[in-house]
Design a protein around this motif. Structure first.
Motif, PDB file in Angstrom:
ATOM      1  N   VAL A   1     -72.425   9.021  31.105  1.00 56.12           N
ATOM      2  CA  VAL A   1     -71.099   8.701  30.565  1.00 56.12           C
ATOM      3  C   VAL A   1     -70.128   9.768  31.052  1.00 56.12           C
ATOM      4  O   VAL A   1     -70.543  10.851  31.473  1.00 56.12           O
ATOM      5  N   PRO A   2     -68.816   9.506  30.987  1.00 59.79           N
ATOM      6  CA  PRO A   2     -67.866  10.489  31.519  1.00 59.79           C
ATOM      7  C   PRO A   2     -67.988  11.890  30.907  1.00 59.79           C
ATOM      8  O   PRO A   2     -67.731  12.878  31.578  1.00 59.79           O
ATOM      9  N   THR A   3     -68.381  11.979  29.642  1.00 56.84           N
ATOM     10  CA  THR A   3     -68.504  13.304  29.025  1.00 56.84           C
ATOM     11  C   THR A   3     -69.832  13.980  29.336  1.00 56.84           C
ATOM     12  O   THR A   3     -69.969  15.188  29.175  1.00 56.84           O
ATOM     13  N   ARG A   4     -70.817  13.203  29.746  1.00 58.83           N
ATOM     14  CA  ARG A   4     -72.127  13.763  30.124  1.00 58.83           C
ATOM     15  C   ARG A   4     -72.670  12.942  31.281  1.00 58.83           C
ATOM     16  O   ARG A   4     -73.335  11.921  31.086  1.00 58.83           O
ATOM     17  N   LEU A   5     -72.367  13.399  32.486  1.00 61.95           N
ATOM     18  CA  LEU A   5     -72.765  12.656  33.669  1.00 61.95           C
ATOM     19  C   LEU A   5     -74.275  12.681  33.851  1.00 61.95           C
ATOM     20  O   LEU A   5     -74.926  13.693  33.584  1.00 61.95           O
ATOM     21  N   GLY A   6     -74.797  11.577  34.336  1.00 61.82           N
ATOM     22  CA  GLY A   6     -76.223  11.479  34.606  1.00 61.82           C
ATOM     23  C   GLY A   6     -76.562  12.012  35.991  1.00 61.82           C
ATOM     24  O   GLY A   6     -75.696  12.393  36.780  1.00 61.82           O
ATOM     25  N   THR A   7     -77.851  12.002  36.299  1.00 61.06           N
ATOM     26  CA  THR A   7     -78.338  12.522  37.569  1.00 61.06           C
ATOM     27  C   THR A   7     -77.799  11.733  38.747  1.00 61.06           C
ATOM     28  O   THR A   7     -77.608  12.287  39.823  1.00 61.06           O
ATOM     29  N   GLY A   8     -77.544  10.465  38.565  1.00 60.71           N
ATOM     30  CA  GLY A   8     -77.104   9.631  39.674  1.00 60.71           C
ATOM     31  C   GLY A   8     -75.605   9.591  39.886  1.00 60.71           C
ATOM     32  O   GLY A   8     -75.133   8.945  40.826  1.00 60.71           O
ATOM     33  N   ALA A   9     -74.833  10.290  39.069  1.00 58.84           N
ATOM     34  CA  ALA A   9     -73.374  10.230  39.189  1.00 58.84           C
ATOM     35  C   ALA A   9     -72.895  10.796  40.520  1.00 58.84           C
ATOM     36  O   ALA A   9     -72.033  10.205  41.182  1.00 58.84           O
ATOM     37  N   PHE A  10     -73.436  11.937  40.933  1.00 56.94           N
ATOM     38  CA  PHE A  10     -72.977  12.553  42.184  1.00 56.94           C
ATOM     39  C   PHE A  10     -73.364  11.710  43.399  1.00 56.94           C
ATOM     40  O   PHE A  10     -72.503  11.446  44.248  1.00 56.94           O
ATOM     41  N   PRO A  11     -74.628  11.249  43.523  1.00 58.43           N
ATOM     42  CA  PRO A  11     -74.932  10.386  44.675  1.00 58.43           C
ATOM     43  C   PRO A  11     -74.107   9.097  44.680  1.00 58.43           C
ATOM     44  O   PRO A  11     -73.686   8.636  45.747  1.00 58.43           O
ATOM     45  N   PHE A  12     -73.859   8.538  43.505  1.00 54.36           N
ATOM     46  CA  PHE A  12     -73.070   7.309  43.434  1.00 54.36           C
ATOM     47  C   PHE A  12     -71.636   7.574  43.891  1.00 54.36           C
ATOM     48  O   PHE A  12     -71.080   6.816  44.693  1.00 54.36           O
ATOM     49  N   ALA A  13     -71.028   8.652  43.400  1.00 58.86           N
ATOM     50  CA  ALA A  13     -69.652   8.979  43.779  1.00 58.86           C
ATOM     51  C   ALA A  13     -69.572   9.306  45.271  1.00 58.86           C
ATOM     52  O   ALA A  13     -68.627   8.893  45.954  1.00 58.86           O
ATOM     53  N   THR A  14     -70.558  10.039  45.781  1.00 60.15           N
ATOM     54  CA  THR A  14     -70.586  10.357  47.207  1.00 60.15           C
ATOM     55  C   THR A  14     -70.689   9.087  48.035  1.00 60.15           C
ATOM     56  O   THR A  14     -70.007   8.934  49.054  1.00 60.15           O
ATOM     57  N   GLY A  15     -71.533   8.153  47.611  1.00 65.17           N
ATOM     58  CA  GLY A  15     -71.667   6.880  48.312  1.00 65.17           C
ATOM     59  C   GLY A  15     -70.386   6.071  48.278  1.00 65.17           C
ATOM     60  O   GLY A  15     -70.014   5.438  49.266  1.00 65.17           O
TER      61      GLY A  15
ATOM     62  N   ILE B   1     -76.905   2.715  50.213  1.00 61.49           N
ATOM     63  CA  ILE B   1     -78.177   3.345  49.816  1.00 61.49           C
ATOM     64  C   ILE B   1     -77.921   4.437  48.782  1.00 61.49           C
ATOM     65  O   ILE B   1     -78.615   4.526  47.763  1.00 61.49           O
ATOM     66  N   PHE B   2     -76.900   5.274  49.019  1.00 58.65           N
ATOM     67  CA  PHE B   2     -76.558   6.335  48.069  1.00 58.65           C
ATOM     68  C   PHE B   2     -76.149   5.739  46.723  1.00 58.65           C
ATOM     69  O   PHE B   2     -76.562   6.230  45.664  1.00 58.65           O
ATOM     70  N   MET B   3     -75.328   4.703  46.757  1.00 59.39           N
ATOM     71  CA  MET B   3     -74.829   4.122  45.520  1.00 59.39           C
ATOM     72  C   MET B   3     -75.948   3.449  44.722  1.00 59.39           C
ATOM     73  O   MET B   3     -76.022   3.605  43.497  1.00 59.39           O
ATOM     74  N   VAL B   4     -76.833   2.724  45.400  1.00 61.27           N
ATOM     75  CA  VAL B   4     -77.960   2.084  44.701  1.00 61.27           C
ATOM     76  C   VAL B   4     -78.887   3.146  44.114  1.00 61.27           C
ATOM     77  O   VAL B   4     -79.326   3.050  42.961  1.00 61.27           O
ATOM     78  N   GLY B   5     -79.169   4.191  44.900  1.00 58.03           N
ATOM     79  CA  GLY B   5     -80.019   5.276  44.400  1.00 58.03           C
ATOM     80  C   GLY B   5     -79.404   5.969  43.200  1.00 58.03           C
ATOM     81  O   GLY B   5     -80.089   6.281  42.223  1.00 58.03           O
ATOM     82  N   GLY B   6     -78.112   6.220  43.257  1.00 60.28           N
ATOM     83  CA  GLY B   6     -77.427   6.844  42.129  1.00 60.28           C
ATOM     84  C   GLY B   6     -77.438   5.947  40.900  1.00 60.28           C
ATOM     85  O   GLY B   6     -77.644   6.420  39.777  1.00 60.28           O
ATOM     86  N   TRP B   7     -77.233   4.663  41.114  1.00 61.26           N
ATOM     87  CA  TRP B   7     -77.251   3.708  40.005  1.00 61.26           C
ATOM     88  C   TRP B   7     -78.628   3.702  39.339  1.00 61.26           C
ATOM     89  O   TRP B   7     -78.731   3.672  38.117  1.00 61.26           O
ATOM     90  N   GLN B   8     -79.692   3.726  40.140  1.00 57.74           N
ATOM     91  CA  GLN B   8     -81.054   3.714  39.603  1.00 57.74           C
ATOM     92  C   GLN B   8     -81.375   5.000  38.845  1.00 57.74           C
ATOM     93  O   GLN B   8     -82.156   4.986  37.900  1.00 57.74           O
ATOM     94  N   LEU B   9     -80.798   6.123  39.265  1.00 57.91           N
ATOM     95  CA  LEU B   9     -81.023   7.384  38.560  1.00 57.91           C
ATOM     96  C   LEU B   9     -80.259   7.451  37.246  1.00 57.91           C
ATOM     97  O   LEU B   9     -80.606   8.237  36.372  1.00 57.91           O
ATOM     98  N   GLY B  10     -79.233   6.675  37.113  1.00 58.53           N
ATOM     99  CA  GLY B  10     -78.435   6.656  35.893  1.00 58.53           C
ATOM    100  C   GLY B  10     -77.144   7.421  36.070  1.00 58.53           C
ATOM    101  O   GLY B  10     -77.156   8.584  36.471  1.00 58.53           O
TER     102      GLY B  10
END
Length: 165
Positions: free
Chosen positions: A51-65, A39-48
């Motif tokens: 890129v590695p130099t400018r992480l999107g809003t969904g990077a932290f939820p995706f990494a946590t998942g 659920i965390f990873m899908v939500g993070g993916w949907q938020l975007g």
């Protein structure tokens, strides 16, 4: 006169071997954690992810998942290799943590980050009988001030330390 065989303290009785200790409790927990990680990873993916130099809003939820998924798989593996005897969960402690999360979610926007975190720490630490209430209050103050320093001053996140400020 026949006597019953004495089991070594770490040796399972025949009945315990038949039922497998507490059964599938650890595996069920690991599977539930894995579902939560998805659920965390899908939500993070949907938020975007960005890129590695400018992480999107969904990077932290995706990494946590992703981290949670790895840990949940490790839990399931450890449960299969283990003796099958799990400790009884501390339901009061788990309830206090769940209530503390609800207190945080409800209070941060209404009273601010500092009082919200303070209340959260107090509620989460209530089942701990080894710490007096003044000790819990001191812990709450320290954690609230550290959250203010890290999230508001250091990371410059848009939290209000107190409502009206």
């Amino acid at each position: 006169m026949p006597t019953e065989p004495q089991n070594h303290p770490n040796q399972l009785s025949e009945h315990e071997e038949d039922i497998g200790g507490l059964g599938w409790g650890g595996e069920i927990g690991g599977i539930l954690l894995f579902a939560l990680s998805i659920i965390f990873m899908v939500g993070g993916w949907q938020l975007g992810l960005g890129v590695p130099t400018r992480l999107g809003t969904g990077a932290f939820p995706f990494a946590t998942g992703a981290v949670l998924a790895v840990f949940s798989v490790l839990i399931c593996i450890a449960e299969r290799k283990g003796d099958g005897l799990a400790e009884t969960p501390d339901w009061i402690g788990m309830g206090a943590i769940a209530i503390a999360l609800a207190v945080f979610a409800v209070s941060v926007e209404r009273v601010g980050l500092v009082p919200g975190v303070f209340a959260t720490v107090i509620v989460a630490s209530m089942p701990d009988r080894s710490l007096s209430f003044p000790g819990k209050a001191f812990l709450g103050i320290v954690v609230a001030l550290l959250c203010w320093a890290v999230f508001i001053k250091l990371l410059n996140l848009p939290f209000k330390p107190f409502v009206g400020m």
